[in-house]
Design a protein around this motif. Sequence first.
Motif, PDB file in Angstrom:
ATOM      1  N   ALA A 109      -3.254  -1.439  -3.257  1.00 14.46           N
ATOM      2  CA  ALA A 109      -3.093  -0.413  -2.220  1.00 14.46           C
ATOM      3  C   ALA A 109      -1.669   0.115  -2.145  1.00 14.46           C
ATOM      4  CB  ALA A 109      -3.518  -0.961  -0.864  1.00 14.46           C
ATOM      5  N   GLY A 110      -0.689  -0.734  -2.377  1.00 14.35           N
ATOM      6  CA  GLY A 110       0.707  -0.287  -2.334  1.00 14.35           C
ATOM      7  C   GLY A 110       0.989   0.761  -3.386  1.00 14.35           C
ATOM      8  N   ARG A 111       0.493   0.531  -4.598  1.00 12.47           N
ATOM      9  CA  ARG A 111       0.692   1.518  -5.668  1.00 12.47           C
ATOM     10  C   ARG A 111      -0.066   2.807  -5.361  1.00 12.47           C
ATOM     11  NH1 ARG A 111      -0.653  -1.964 -10.720  1.00 12.47           N
ATOM     12  NH2 ARG A 111      -1.218  -3.498  -9.170  1.00 12.47           N
ATOM     13  N   ILE A 112      -1.249   2.663  -4.782  1.00  5.61           N
ATOM     14  CA  ILE A 112      -2.021   3.853  -4.421  1.00  5.61           C
ATOM     15  C   ILE A 112      -1.282   4.629  -3.332  1.00  5.61           C
ATOM     16  CG2 ILE A 112      -4.169   4.652  -3.360  1.00  5.61           C
ATOM     17  CD1 ILE A 112      -5.546   2.268  -4.780  1.00  5.61           C
ATOM     18  N   ALA A 113      -0.726   3.920  -2.327  1.00  6.56           N
ATOM     19  CA  ALA A 113       0.017   4.581  -1.246  1.00  6.56           C
ATOM     20  C   ALA A 113       1.243   5.308  -1.805  1.00  6.56           C
ATOM     21  CB  ALA A 113       0.429   3.568  -0.193  1.00  6.56           C
ATOM     22  N   LYS A 114       1.923   4.704  -2.769  1.00 10.90           N
ATOM     23  CA  LYS A 114       3.080   5.366  -3.384  1.00 10.90           C
ATOM     24  C   LYS A 114       2.644   6.610  -4.154  1.00 10.90           C
ATOM     25  CE  LYS A 114       5.948   1.247  -3.652  1.00 10.90           C
ATOM     26  NZ  LYS A 114       7.164   1.671  -2.992  1.00 10.90           N
ATOM     27  N   ALA A 115       1.493   6.548  -4.812  1.00  3.31           N
ATOM     28  CA  ALA A 115       0.966   7.720  -5.509  1.00  3.31           C
ATOM     29  C   ALA A 115       0.606   8.822  -4.521  1.00  3.31           C
ATOM     30  CB  ALA A 115      -0.254   7.331  -6.343  1.00  3.31           C
ATOM     31  N   VAL A 116       0.000   8.436  -3.403  1.00  5.36           N
ATOM     32  CA  VAL A 116      -0.329   9.402  -2.349  1.00  5.36           C
ATOM     33  C   VAL A 116       0.959  10.045  -1.830  1.00  5.36           C
ATOM     34  CG1 VAL A 116      -1.174   9.586   0.027  1.00  5.36           C
ATOM     35  CG2 VAL A 116      -2.518   8.374  -1.684  1.00  5.36           C
ATOM     36  N   HIS A 117       2.006   9.236  -1.644  1.00  2.77           N
ATOM     37  CA  HIS A 117       3.301   9.749  -1.189  1.00  2.77           C
ATOM     38  C   HIS A 117       3.820  10.805  -2.169  1.00  2.77           C
ATOM     39  CE1 HIS A 117       7.833   9.052  -0.644  1.00  2.77           C
ATOM     40  NE2 HIS A 117       7.428   9.867   0.299  1.00  2.77           N
ATOM     41  N   THR A 118       3.757  10.513  -3.468  1.00  2.00           N
ATOM     42  CA  THR A 118       4.214  11.455  -4.483  1.00  2.00           C
ATOM     43  C   THR A 118       3.390  12.740  -4.451  1.00  2.00           C
ATOM     44  OG1 THR A 118       4.933   9.627  -5.870  1.00  2.00           O
ATOM     45  CG2 THR A 118       4.623  11.747  -6.956  1.00  2.00           C
ATOM     46  N   LEU A 119       2.077  12.614  -4.354  1.00  2.00           N
ATOM     47  CA  LEU A 119       1.220  13.801  -4.277  1.00  2.00           C
ATOM     48  C   LEU A 119       1.517  14.625  -3.037  1.00  2.00           C
ATOM     49  CD1 LEU A 119      -2.166  12.237  -5.414  1.00  2.00           C
ATOM     50  CD2 LEU A 119      -0.765  13.885  -6.687  1.00  2.00           C
ATOM     51  N   HIS A 120       1.744  13.937  -1.930  1.00  2.00           N
ATOM     52  CA  HIS A 120       2.059  14.627  -0.675  1.00  2.00           C
ATOM     53  C   HIS A 120       3.383  15.394  -0.801  1.00  2.00           C
ATOM     54  CE1 HIS A 120       1.972  15.382   3.625  1.00  2.00           C
ATOM     55  NE2 HIS A 120       3.232  14.977   3.675  1.00  2.00           N
ATOM     56  N   LEU A 121       4.383  14.779  -1.420  1.00  2.00           N
ATOM     57  CA  LEU A 121       5.667  15.463  -1.618  1.00  2.00           C
ATOM     58  C   LEU A 121       5.510  16.705  -2.481  1.00  2.00           C
ATOM     59  CD1 LEU A 121       8.153  12.492  -2.163  1.00  2.00           C
ATOM     60  CD2 LEU A 121       7.971  13.994  -0.173  1.00  2.00           C
ATOM     61  N   ARG A 122       4.700  16.596  -3.527  1.00  4.12           N
ATOM     62  CA  ARG A 122       4.465  17.756  -4.396  1.00  4.12           C
ATOM     63  C   ARG A 122       3.722  18.860  -3.642  1.00  4.12           C
ATOM     64  NH1 ARG A 122       4.418  17.123 -10.468  1.00  4.12           N
ATOM     65  NH2 ARG A 122       3.697  19.220 -10.133  1.00  4.12           N
ATOM     66  N   GLU A 123       2.751  18.449  -2.828  1.00  7.30           N
ATOM     67  CA  GLU A 123       1.961  19.417  -2.072  1.00  7.30           C
ATOM     68  C   GLU A 123       2.829  20.148  -1.050  1.00  7.30           C
ATOM     69  OE1 GLU A 123      -2.208  19.423   0.401  1.00  7.30           O
ATOM     70  OE2 GLU A 123      -0.871  17.711   0.631  1.00  7.30           O
ATOM     71  N   THR A 124       3.675  19.435  -0.331  1.00  5.84           N
ATOM     72  CA  THR A 124       4.514  20.062   0.681  1.00  5.84           C
ATOM     73  C   THR A 124       5.657  20.852   0.066  1.00  5.84           C
ATOM     74  OG1 THR A 124       5.791  18.014   0.943  1.00  5.84           O
ATOM     75  CG2 THR A 124       3.981  18.388   2.489  1.00  5.84           C
ATOM     76  N   ALA A 125       6.102  20.495  -1.143  1.00  2.00           N
ATOM     77  CA  ALA A 125       7.168  21.246  -1.808  1.00  2.00           C
ATOM     78  C   ALA A 125       6.680  22.617  -2.283  1.00  2.00           C
ATOM     79  CB  ALA A 125       7.708  20.453  -2.980  1.00  2.00           C
ATOM     80  N   SER A 126       5.394  22.725  -2.564  1.00  2.00           N
ATOM     81  CA  SER A 126       4.848  24.002  -3.062  1.00  2.00           C
ATOM     82  C   SER A 126       4.570  24.995  -1.945  1.00  2.00           C
ATOM     83  CB  SER A 126       3.570  23.734  -3.864  1.00  2.00           C
ATOM     84  OG  SER A 126       2.559  23.222  -3.031  1.00  2.00           O
ATOM     85  N   ARG A 127       4.697  24.567  -0.706  1.00  2.04           N
ATOM     86  CA  ARG A 127       4.417  25.473   0.424  1.00  2.04           C
ATOM     87  C   ARG A 127       5.603  26.341   0.721  1.00  2.04           C
ATOM     88  NH1 ARG A 127       1.467  21.362   4.569  1.00  2.04           N
ATOM     89  NH2 ARG A 127      -0.230  20.876   3.197  1.00  2.04           N
TER      90      ARG A 127
END
Length: 127
Positions: A109-127
Amino acid sequence: MNLQVIAGPDGKWLWVSGELRGAVHDMRAARIWGIIRALAAAGLLTLADKAYQGAGEHVLTPYKGRGKPESQKEANRAHARLRGPGERANAQLKAWRILRKLRCCPFRAGRIAKAVHTLHLRETASR
């Protein structure tokens, strides 16, 4: 499962920890990950919930107990208002279905949460 999240004043995720067993107290988890020490070294004033009482002068927590005077109640309300964006960051992390419906070993779950964090950063950076 215990995940520690650090969010900025605007509610943006700054850091997500690895996983620990759910039975690990939040204060112990913060010490395991070195959060308390790192925040003190950086000189950052931090708002946290009641679980982090005793973390140090740089970690502000609400007053505990019943029958508090009105001044302490008002201080707790102000503290909650300031912590709101950080709590929304936690809610956003929990909104990811993959973390709610884990079909794998919980220690991933920790690795998945870190991946979610990375995806979230990419998603918010494109806005």
